[in-house]
Design an enzyme around this catalytic site. Sequence first.
Site, PDB file in Angstrom:
ATOM      1  N   LYS A   4       3.383 -34.263 -27.013  1.00 50.67           N
ATOM      2  CA  LYS A   4       3.810 -34.010 -25.630  1.00 50.67           C
ATOM      3  C   LYS A   4       5.318 -33.784 -25.567  1.00 50.67           C
ATOM      4  O   LYS A   4       5.782 -32.835 -24.927  1.00 50.67           O
ATOM      5  CB  LYS A   4       3.393 -35.221 -24.777  1.00 50.67           C
ATOM      6  CG  LYS A   4       3.758 -35.143 -23.328  1.00 50.67           C
ATOM      7  CD  LYS A   4       2.781 -35.940 -22.465  1.00 50.67           C
ATOM      8  CE  LYS A   4       2.932 -37.448 -22.588  1.00 50.67           C
ATOM      9  NZ  LYS A   4       4.090 -37.991 -21.855  1.00 50.67           N
ATOM     10  N   GLY A  25       7.355 -37.710 -16.247  1.00 49.67           N
ATOM     11  CA  GLY A  25       8.742 -38.177 -16.238  1.00 49.67           C
ATOM     12  C   GLY A  25       9.608 -37.329 -17.149  1.00 49.67           C
ATOM     13  O   GLY A  25      10.762 -37.007 -16.826  1.00 49.67           O
ATOM     14  N   ASP A  71       5.672 -46.060 -26.177  1.00 47.27           N
ATOM     15  CA  ASP A  71       4.461 -45.578 -25.493  1.00 47.27           C
ATOM     16  C   ASP A  71       3.190 -46.243 -26.024  1.00 47.27           C
ATOM     17  O   ASP A  71       2.092 -45.982 -25.522  1.00 47.27           O
ATOM     18  CB  ASP A  71       4.339 -44.058 -25.657  1.00 47.27           C
ATOM     19  CG  ASP A  71       5.446 -43.331 -24.896  1.00 47.27           C
ATOM     20  OD1 ASP A  71       5.935 -43.887 -23.889  1.00 47.27           O
ATOM     21  OD2 ASP A  71       5.823 -42.225 -25.310  1.00 47.27           O
ATOM     22  N   ARG A  75       3.339 -51.177 -17.021  1.00 46.57           N
ATOM     23  CA  ARG A  75       2.355 -51.392 -18.098  1.00 46.57           C
ATOM     24  C   ARG A  75       2.226 -52.846 -18.514  1.00 46.57           C
ATOM     25  O   ARG A  75       1.179 -53.245 -19.045  1.00 46.57           O
ATOM     26  CB  ARG A  75       2.688 -50.503 -19.307  1.00 46.57           C
ATOM     27  CG  ARG A  75       2.357 -49.057 -19.003  1.00 46.57           C
ATOM     28  CD  ARG A  75       2.562 -48.119 -20.158  1.00 46.57           C
ATOM     29  NE  ARG A  75       2.080 -46.793 -19.793  1.00 46.57           N
ATOM     30  CZ  ARG A  75       2.458 -45.656 -20.375  1.00 46.57           C
ATOM     31  NH1 ARG A  75       3.323 -45.695 -21.362  1.00 46.57           N
ATOM     32  NH2 ARG A  75       1.952 -44.508 -19.980  1.00 46.57           N
TER      33      ARG A  75
HETATM   34  C1  S3P Z   1       9.900 -39.352 -23.860  1.00 49.98           C
HETATM   35  C2  S3P Z   1      10.702 -40.473 -23.858  1.00 49.98           C
HETATM   36  C3  S3P Z   1      10.201 -41.820 -23.514  1.00 49.98           C
HETATM   37  C4  S3P Z   1       8.674 -41.892 -23.576  1.00 49.98           C
HETATM   38  C5  S3P Z   1       8.034 -40.727 -22.887  1.00 49.98           C
HETATM   39  C6  S3P Z   1       8.459 -39.421 -23.539  1.00 49.98           C
HETATM   40  C7  S3P Z   1      10.508 -38.053 -24.195  1.00 49.98           C
HETATM   41  O1  S3P Z   1      10.613 -42.142 -22.194  1.00 49.98           O
HETATM   42  O2  S3P Z   1       8.223 -43.092 -23.000  1.00 49.98           O
HETATM   43  O3  S3P Z   1       6.620 -40.831 -22.957  1.00 49.98           O
HETATM   44  O4  S3P Z   1       9.760 -37.073 -24.438  1.00 49.98           O
HETATM   45  O5  S3P Z   1      11.741 -37.963 -24.230  1.00 49.98           O
HETATM   46  P1  S3P Z   1      12.052 -42.809 -21.892  1.00 49.98           P
HETATM   47  O6  S3P Z   1      13.111 -41.817 -22.137  1.00 49.98           O
HETATM   48  O7  S3P Z   1      11.969 -43.214 -20.434  1.00 49.98           O
HETATM   49  O8  S3P Z   1      12.145 -43.993 -22.801  1.00 49.98           O
END
Ligand code: S3P
Length: 442
Positions: A22, A95, A320, A351
């Site tokens: 992802k 996010g 994650d 979570r």
């Molecule tokens: C991600 C960073 C992480 C992770 C998210 C994907 C990324 O989040 O939990 O699933 O692709 O940069 P955070 O930056 O909030 O730690």
Amino acid sequence: MKDWIVAPGAPLSGRIRVPGDKSVSHRAIMLASLANGVSRIDGFLEGEDTRATAAVFQRLGVKIESPSAQSRIVHGVGLQGLRGSVDALDCGNAGTGMRLLAGVLAGQAFDSTLVGDASLSKRPMRRVIDPLSKMGARIDSEEGGLPPLRIHGGQALTGIDYTLPVASAQVKSALLLAGLYAEGETIVREPHPTRDYTERMLSAFGWPIEFEPGFARVRGGADGRHALRATDVSVPADFSSAAFFLVAASVIPGSDLLLEAVGMNPRRTGLLQALRLMGADIEELNVRKAGGEAVADLRVRFAPLRGIDVPEGIVPDMIDEFPALFIAAACAEGVTRVRGAAELRVKESDRLATMSAGLRQLGIRVDETPDGADIHPGPLQPAADGSTRIDSHGDHRIAMSFAIAAQRAEAMFVVGDIANVATSFPGFDSLARDVGFGLRDA
Ligand code: S3P
């Protein structure tokens, strides 16, 4: 609302490949869109999150073709080639999409509005708004720094030297992407190194960047001296999706499962270390490079697990994977202690709270703390009449974790609100059934 009925199935066996990463898929769409020329992405995650990001760039004027599933051809428009959208840009549940886009859009000549679904609309954005504002961006949010974000274009950005208050690859990446549009250098320092895909991909697209764990320095391109060059991207299978099967095969007696071509970036594989400390039997086979990233086939066999104190130093490398780890802990011998994981409270759901509540419904004692939990293992005992319903709160990783728990449970139960599994792992249900899970739509 979509629910699953889950129940013990068979020992897990077979050879599977989980969908594309992802994090890498989001970034590949973004950098290919901002590059000069045509890039091809293979192994693209056909999840709702990453498709939302692709749809946003299409709205911003980028032609993106899909010659076949998991492939995209992106006709990059160059750093200054995006066109503004009068409509709000919908990041869905993602996010990563919203925070990284905030960085890109802060540097544009036009105004933009970023919106998301109910879960994303509750997630903190001040962590990107504050440092981007220091660079000269103008971003309005709802009360408390929540989405929607209204990003005012036409601001001159200046590079900053910023130390992240929390370990977050999303915040780091937002600043580096804004840094492409800034005058001077942007430096990001991290309290603990996080996934470095943005840095590696910027470099692969020919942008001047220096980085090492915990540090990144990107040259600004406000003067038009630098450009991103179109580059093909091969996306590895997502370790975070593989993680559910690593835990499931570890806790279901008789299991022997092979996961192909899993991305092994060390900033992602903390769960592997944690499971090995617990006594898991996981072999790394055929370790190789694919598209600049380390990948391996992982063979996982059932092994009795013991509880551990999860080393705080590996928490960001498995951020994650805690929902899955909680299930491993519930099936182990002895207490597992998690600390230093307060970030789990601001993911797609809280979570720590959702995992604790669901495990308690199965009769497991979980003592929650502000930044972790103690998980006391035991038999997983939902109501014998099948009436237990565990609410995933629309969180994909919570839903998949309780599907694993069911394989060790003494009765069937329901996992509620599972539609968002499609954000990161479309096809999880059929793949899980193929290898032995008891799981069907309610
Ligand atoms: C991600 C960073 C992480 C992770 C998210 C994907 C990324 O989040 O939990 O699933 O692709 O940069 P955070 O930056 O909030 O730690």
